[in-house]
Design a protein around this motif. Structure first.
Motif, PDB file in Angstrom:
ATOM      1  N   THR A 222       0.824  -1.214   0.000  1.00 16.94           N
ATOM      2  CA  THR A 222       0.000   0.000   0.000  1.00 16.94           C
ATOM      3  C   THR A 222       0.855   1.259   0.000  1.00 16.94           C
ATOM      4  O   THR A 222       0.452   2.288  -0.555  1.00 16.94           O
ATOM      5  CB  THR A 222      -0.956   0.032   1.209  1.00 16.94           C
ATOM      6  OG1 THR A 222      -0.188  -0.047   2.429  1.00 16.94           O
ATOM      7  CG2 THR A 222      -1.934  -1.135   1.151  1.00 16.94           C
ATOM      8  N   LEU A 223       2.043   1.177   0.581  1.00 14.28           N
ATOM      9  CA  LEU A 223       2.941   2.333   0.571  1.00 14.28           C
ATOM     10  C   LEU A 223       3.363   2.660  -0.857  1.00 14.28           C
ATOM     11  O   LEU A 223       3.370   3.823  -1.272  1.00 14.28           O
ATOM     12  CB  LEU A 223       4.167   2.033   1.437  1.00 14.28           C
ATOM     13  CG  LEU A 223       5.074   3.226   1.761  1.00 14.28           C
ATOM     14  CD1 LEU A 223       5.696   3.048   3.126  1.00 14.28           C
ATOM     15  CD2 LEU A 223       6.163   3.389   0.714  1.00 14.28           C
ATOM     16  N   GLN A 224       3.701   1.624  -1.622  1.00  9.84           N
ATOM     17  CA  GLN A 224       4.075   1.845  -3.016  1.00  9.84           C
ATOM     18  C   GLN A 224       2.919   2.465  -3.788  1.00  9.84           C
ATOM     19  O   GLN A 224       3.112   3.380  -4.594  1.00  9.84           O
ATOM     20  CB  GLN A 224       4.482   0.528  -3.673  1.00  9.84           C
ATOM     21  CG  GLN A 224       4.890   0.681  -5.134  1.00  9.84           C
ATOM     22  CD  GLN A 224       5.170  -0.652  -5.795  1.00  9.84           C
ATOM     23  OE1 GLN A 224       5.612  -1.589  -5.164  1.00  9.84           O
ATOM     24  NE2 GLN A 224       4.895  -0.722  -7.100  1.00  9.84           N
ATOM     25  N   GLN A 225       1.725   1.984  -3.533  1.00  7.75           N
ATOM     26  CA  GLN A 225       0.547   2.508  -4.226  1.00  7.75           C
ATOM     27  C   GLN A 225       0.301   3.974  -3.894  1.00  7.75           C
ATOM     28  O   GLN A 225      -0.100   4.758  -4.752  1.00  7.75           O
ATOM     29  CB  GLN A 225      -0.678   1.665  -3.865  1.00  7.75           C
ATOM     30  CG  GLN A 225      -0.627   0.233  -4.393  1.00  7.75           C
ATOM     31  CD  GLN A 225      -1.715  -0.648  -3.812  1.00  7.75           C
ATOM     32  OE1 GLN A 225      -2.439  -0.244  -2.887  1.00  7.75           O
ATOM     33  NE2 GLN A 225      -1.847  -1.856  -4.333  1.00  7.75           N
ATOM     34  N   LYS A 226       0.551   4.358  -2.646  1.00  4.44           N
ATOM     35  CA  LYS A 226       0.328   5.740  -2.239  1.00  4.44           C
ATOM     36  C   LYS A 226       1.303   6.703  -2.917  1.00  4.44           C
ATOM     37  O   LYS A 226       0.956   7.833  -3.257  1.00  4.44           O
ATOM     38  CB  LYS A 226       0.459   5.864  -0.713  1.00  4.44           C
ATOM     39  CG  LYS A 226      -0.737   5.359   0.070  1.00  4.44           C
ATOM     40  CD  LYS A 226      -1.917   6.307  -0.092  1.00  4.44           C
ATOM     41  CE  LYS A 226      -3.096   5.879   0.757  1.00  4.44           C
ATOM     42  NZ  LYS A 226      -4.259   6.789   0.571  1.00  4.44           N
ATOM     43  N   VAL A 227       2.560   6.254  -3.063  1.00  7.05           N
ATOM     44  CA  VAL A 227       3.590   7.121  -3.630  1.00  7.05           C
ATOM     45  C   VAL A 227       3.542   7.124  -5.156  1.00  7.05           C
ATOM     46  O   VAL A 227       3.798   8.150  -5.798  1.00  7.05           O
ATOM     47  CB  VAL A 227       4.997   6.685  -3.142  1.00  7.05           C
ATOM     48  CG1 VAL A 227       6.074   7.558  -3.764  1.00  7.05           C
ATOM     49  CG2 VAL A 227       5.075   6.756  -1.619  1.00  7.05           C
ATOM     50  N   CYS A 228       3.197   5.966  -5.710  1.00  2.00           N
ATOM     51  CA  CYS A 228       3.262   5.802  -7.167  1.00  2.00           C
ATOM     52  C   CYS A 228       1.965   6.265  -7.826  1.00  2.00           C
ATOM     53  O   CYS A 228       1.054   5.470  -8.085  1.00  2.00           O
ATOM     54  CB  CYS A 228       3.548   4.343  -7.512  1.00  2.00           C
ATOM     55  SG  CYS A 228       3.878   4.067  -9.256  1.00  2.00           S
ATOM     56  N   VAL A 229       1.866   7.557  -8.117  1.00  2.00           N
ATOM     57  CA  VAL A 229       0.706   8.123  -8.792  1.00  2.00           C
ATOM     58  C   VAL A 229       0.765   7.752 -10.273  1.00  2.00           C
ATOM     59  O   VAL A 229       1.809   7.883 -10.926  1.00  2.00           O
ATOM     60  CB  VAL A 229       0.659   9.655  -8.630  1.00  2.00           C
ATOM     61  CG1 VAL A 229      -0.552  10.229  -9.349  1.00  2.00           C
ATOM     62  CG2 VAL A 229       0.640  10.019  -7.150  1.00  2.00           C
ATOM     63  N   LYS A 230      -0.352   7.309 -10.822  1.00  2.00           N
ATOM     64  CA  LYS A 230      -0.416   6.895 -12.216  1.00  2.00           C
ATOM     65  C   LYS A 230       0.018   8.042 -13.129  1.00  2.00           C
ATOM     66  O   LYS A 230      -0.479   9.154 -13.039  1.00  2.00           O
ATOM     67  CB  LYS A 230      -1.841   6.457 -12.573  1.00  2.00           C
ATOM     68  CG  LYS A 230      -1.956   5.840 -13.957  1.00  2.00           C
ATOM     69  CD  LYS A 230      -3.357   5.317 -14.204  1.00  2.00           C
ATOM     70  CE  LYS A 230      -3.465   4.683 -15.591  1.00  2.00           C
ATOM     71  NZ  LYS A 230      -4.828   4.153 -15.854  1.00  2.00           N
ATOM     72  N   GLY A 231       0.967   7.735 -14.026  1.00  2.00           N
ATOM     73  CA  GLY A 231       1.456   8.738 -14.957  1.00  2.00           C
ATOM     74  C   GLY A 231       2.483   9.688 -14.373  1.00  2.00           C
ATOM     75  O   GLY A 231       2.937  10.606 -15.052  1.00  2.00           O
ATOM     76  N   GLY A 232       2.868   9.487 -13.117  1.00  2.00           N
ATOM     77  CA  GLY A 232       3.805  10.390 -12.447  1.00  2.00           C
ATOM     78  C   GLY A 232       5.254   9.954 -12.551  1.00  2.00           C
ATOM     79  O   GLY A 232       5.595   8.939 -13.170  1.00  2.00           O
ATOM     80  N   VAL A 233       6.123  10.705 -11.906  1.00  2.00           N
ATOM     81  CA  VAL A 233       7.565  10.451 -11.935  1.00  2.00           C
ATOM     82  C   VAL A 233       7.903   9.097 -11.297  1.00  2.00           C
ATOM     83  O   VAL A 233       8.712   8.331 -11.834  1.00  2.00           O
ATOM     84  CB  VAL A 233       8.316  11.591 -11.202  1.00  2.00           C
ATOM     85  CG1 VAL A 233       9.790  11.237 -11.057  1.00  2.00           C
ATOM     86  CG2 VAL A 233       8.149  12.898 -11.948  1.00  2.00           C
ATOM     87  N   THR A 234       7.305   8.819 -10.127  1.00  2.00           N
ATOM     88  CA  THR A 234       7.600   7.555  -9.439  1.00  2.00           C
ATOM     89  C   THR A 234       7.244   6.367 -10.321  1.00  2.00           C
ATOM     90  O   THR A 234       7.971   5.360 -10.355  1.00  2.00           O
ATOM     91  CB  THR A 234       6.830   7.466  -8.102  1.00  2.00           C
ATOM     92  OG1 THR A 234       7.103   8.623  -7.333  1.00  2.00           O
ATOM     93  CG2 THR A 234       7.253   6.234  -7.326  1.00  2.00           C
TER      94      THR A 234
END
Length: 273
Positions: A222-234
């Motif tokens: 869930t931490l990865q999902q929170k940081v990894c915004v779709k289409g974003g840098v992460t």
């Protein structure tokens, strides 16, 4: 109860420091032996009440729980020296993965446990991997479990997952420390950031990451999902990781298991002699 350690290497020293700093045991109830006596005496300089002895037999005679923190191939000759001085009421604890508790029970008359530590225990946190022998008495098992909780979380494991569990808990800090250092090197090569700046940021990020998980705010997923915004840098960075990591961790585990099997073969040869 009196606790003893034979072998004051990196892990032996770390364990004693964790015990004493967590107040799991008082210094006057700790007995230390190391082949190079000065390493034990360095701990005694900080904790004068700790007892330092010049030979392993003296340590075995004085303690209730004896941690053996020597290299795997040094265990067999060591136990040959101290075996006759151990009693059924004592407990021998090995911290090394290649020796099973069953094999250890064949070499000594006392109770046996294996407790594999992690360098994270130095900060009075992290896990300890625990396996108990068949002769362990309920009162000793309970005492060990409660004692370990002073400086780590005891996780009882079965023999068949010993190596992979140790890869995660015991070797993991070194593996991920290496990865973080490579990340820092890349940031310095690709940008104008200094190594000092990148190291400080990386360290604070890892401390914060651990705290988020410890406090239950997020799981790893869930931490990865929170940081990894779709289409974003992460997300772009994650794509690179997916492409580049491949079977790296599979190969890592294969190598550690190959070394483990080699150690097991050498131990078996010793036991057959």
């Amino acid at each position: 109860m009196k606790w003893g350690v034979i072998g004051i290497g990196n892990m032996g020293e770390m364990l004693v420091q964790a015990w004493l700093e967590s107040r799991m045991v008082e210094p006057q109830n700790v007995v230390l032996h190391n082949r190079s006596i000065y390493k034990a005496e360095q701990i005694q300089q900080i904790y004068p009440s700790v007892t330092v002895v010049s030979d392993p037999i003296s340590a075995a005679k004085q303690v209730d729980i004896l941690f053996v923190c020597v290299k795997p191939l040094s265990i067999h000759p060591l136990l040959g020296d101290i075996r006759e001085h151990l009693t059924e009421e004592q407990c021998l604890v090995s911290i090394t993965s290649p020796y099973s508790v069953k094999e250890l029970e064949q070499l000594v008359p006392c109770q046996v446990a294996r407790i594999i530590p992690s360098i994270t225990n130095r900060a009075v946190t992290g896990a300890s991997l625990v396996t108990f022998g068949e002769r362990i008495k309920p009162i000793m098992k309970s005492y060990l479990e409660q004692s370990i909780k002073h400086y780590s979380k005891p996780i009882e494991i079965k023999e068949d997952i010993t190596r992979v569990s140790s890869d995660i808990v015991s070797c993991g800090p070194a593996f991920f420390s290496y990865i973080m250092q490579r990340f820092i090197e890349a940031t310095c090569e690709e940008t104008n950031i200094t190594k000092k700046e990148a190291t400080m940021m990386m360290s604070e990020m890892m401390i914060g990451l651990g705290k988020l998980i410890e406090d239950g705010h997020y799981s790893l997923e869930t931490l990865q999902q929170k940081v990894c915004v779709k289409g974003g840098v992460t997300g772009e960075g994650i794509k690179v990781l997916e492409e580049e990591i491949g079977n790296m961790f599979h190969r890592l585990l294969q190598k550690t298991h190959e070394k483990y099997a080699e150690d097991k073969r050498e131990i078996a040869e010793q036991l057959e002699v």
